[in-house]
Scaffold this active site. Sequence first.
Site, PDB file in Angstrom:
ATOM      1  N   GLU A   1     111.509  19.241  -4.255  1.00  0.00           N
ATOM      2  CA  GLU A   1     110.661  20.459  -4.408  1.00  0.00           C
ATOM      3  C   GLU A   1     109.498  19.879  -3.980  1.00  0.00           C
ATOM      4  OE1 GLU A   1     108.204  22.744  -4.672  1.00  0.00           O
ATOM      5  OE2 GLU A   1     108.135  22.639  -6.864  1.00  0.00           O
TER       6      GLU A   1
ATOM      7  N   CYS B   1     102.350  24.664  -5.164  1.00  0.00           N
ATOM      8  CA  CYS B   1     102.895  24.552  -3.770  1.00  0.00           C
ATOM      9  C   CYS B   1     103.351  25.899  -3.144  1.00  0.00           C
ATOM     10  CB  CYS B   1     104.332  24.043  -4.273  1.00  0.00           C
ATOM     11  SG  CYS B   1     104.258  22.360  -4.746  1.00  0.00           S
TER      12      CYS B   1
HETATM   13  C1  SIN Z   1     104.455  24.827  -7.882  1.00  0.00           C
HETATM   14  O1  SIN Z   1     104.109  25.824  -7.058  1.00  0.00           O
HETATM   15  O2  SIN Z   1     104.276  23.865  -7.792  1.00  0.00           O
HETATM   16  C2  SIN Z   1     105.275  25.405  -8.933  1.00  0.00           C
HETATM   17  C3  SIN Z   1     105.049  26.986  -9.104  1.00  0.00           C
HETATM   18  C4  SIN Z   1     106.003  27.896 -10.052  1.00  0.00           C
HETATM   19  O3  SIN Z   1     106.762  27.364 -10.479  1.00  0.00           O
HETATM   20  O4  SIN Z   1     105.515  29.015 -10.055  1.00  0.00           O
END
Ligand code: SIN
Length: 492
Positions: free
Chosen positions: A262, A296
């Site tokens: 991820e 992210c």
């Molecule tokens: C991320 O953006 O790092 C995780 C955000 C989410 O799980 O909502």
Amino acid sequence: MTIPLIDQLADASLLKEQAYIGGRWVDAQSNNTFDVVDPATQKIIARVADLGAAETAQAIELADTAMREWRAKAPKQRSDILERWYQLIVDNTEDLAIIMSAEQGKMLAESRGEIAYSASFIKWFAEEGKRVYGDVISSAQTDRRGITIKQAIGVVAAITPWNFPSAMITRKVAPALAVGCAVVLKPAAETPLSALALAELAHRAELPAGLLNIITGVDAVAIGGELTSNKRVKKLTFTGSTPVGKLLMAQCANTVKRTSMELGGNAPIVIFDDADLDLVMPGIINAKFRNSGQTCISANRILVQKGIYDTFIARLQDAASTFNFGTYSDGNSTHGPLITQTAVDNVDAKVQHAVAQGANLVCGGEKNDSTGYFYPATILTDLTREMAIFNEEIFGPVAAIYPFDTEQQAIDMSNDTPFGLAAYVYTESMRRSWRVAEALEYGMVGVNETAISAETVPFGGVKESGQGREGSKYGLDDYLEIKYICFGSMDK
Ligand code: SIN
């Protein structure tokens, strides 16, 4: 005066400074420790064991042994333990939230929300783990029958980030444990305390020793090197930057480990002229300023159609002027700091470069030298795709706004990036929302919604944003191998 973290907790034994290996709390073999710093006050809040490759190898061996009994259990037995862990997390929400805010800087309300989100993955996978199915397959030969079964992949190595210090752990660990794997986890060195508190609660839930190991340390190269080269590890799951993800994938190639990644994002949020701005504004505040822009799936490129461009900017500026950056323990704060001074410097460098390339600075854009790693809410307008910022993940409270004319132009701009994690569209046209959602090269698309994450739905990206899906009914797949079994001579 700041109250020491330990005195803020109802249950002080949730604050751990030792690593957790084989069901025991351990120091580093070297006895070295590293400092955990509150990014809002720059005060040291804990000194945590600084482990390396040797302790990582030891944890992997213990995980490999522990897993043998664990995977042989009935799914319901594993589920019962996960349910107990879930309940303990829920029961200790306030302490876990305080620990998270102290080491990460996010506001308490956000931390409480993350603890609920984190716990939800454990509950979800405790249930999903009971629903692993195989197939009975029609055979090409009359004397044969084929079936498939799904089995735990083996020891899982997990490397998790500092921006969501709890939820990114449970989103990986819960499915792994639910299907019978054991986990060796390295949390980010900036935020190890949330991981250790989760381990303490797993211990209290009587998760058998060796199934969850927390390797704390600052030597990411040594720990990551062991996790990716050790033959006992069968899978690596990572949340973090794209360059580090590529490196880890390359390291895993030598032992052909399964990976799920991820990685970074460069999310567009496309706001059409016909959008309902009363929906857009809370959506953009969430997508851009949640966790002070350190997600992210943050709205990294805000694409606004020219008919509502000026109105949108005025409303965003109004909203941003109400933000109050400060520490979680100050009841007036609405937003927290960035994670480190380096993060502040990186964000500022991107802003200054954009301005030098012709961007219009509406507000913010100035570092200050007061205590804490703060950066103000910043709005940049009149950006173009030729500017460097178009291709950069900002990871800070900076709204980068690009005007556009046509739907096709917005789609082209959105897809003009190597990343493909999340994208968002605001329009009142049902036809356009389908068309644009289908055309966007992203793993997740929010239509008139930016709060898209939940345990029930798949989280993950395409292109250089990663591979695999976390959460949802698909979230178990990454921790399972399919085995085909052929029954021959069935006509005898
Ligand atoms: C991320 O953006 O790092 C995780 C955000 C989410 O799980 O909502």
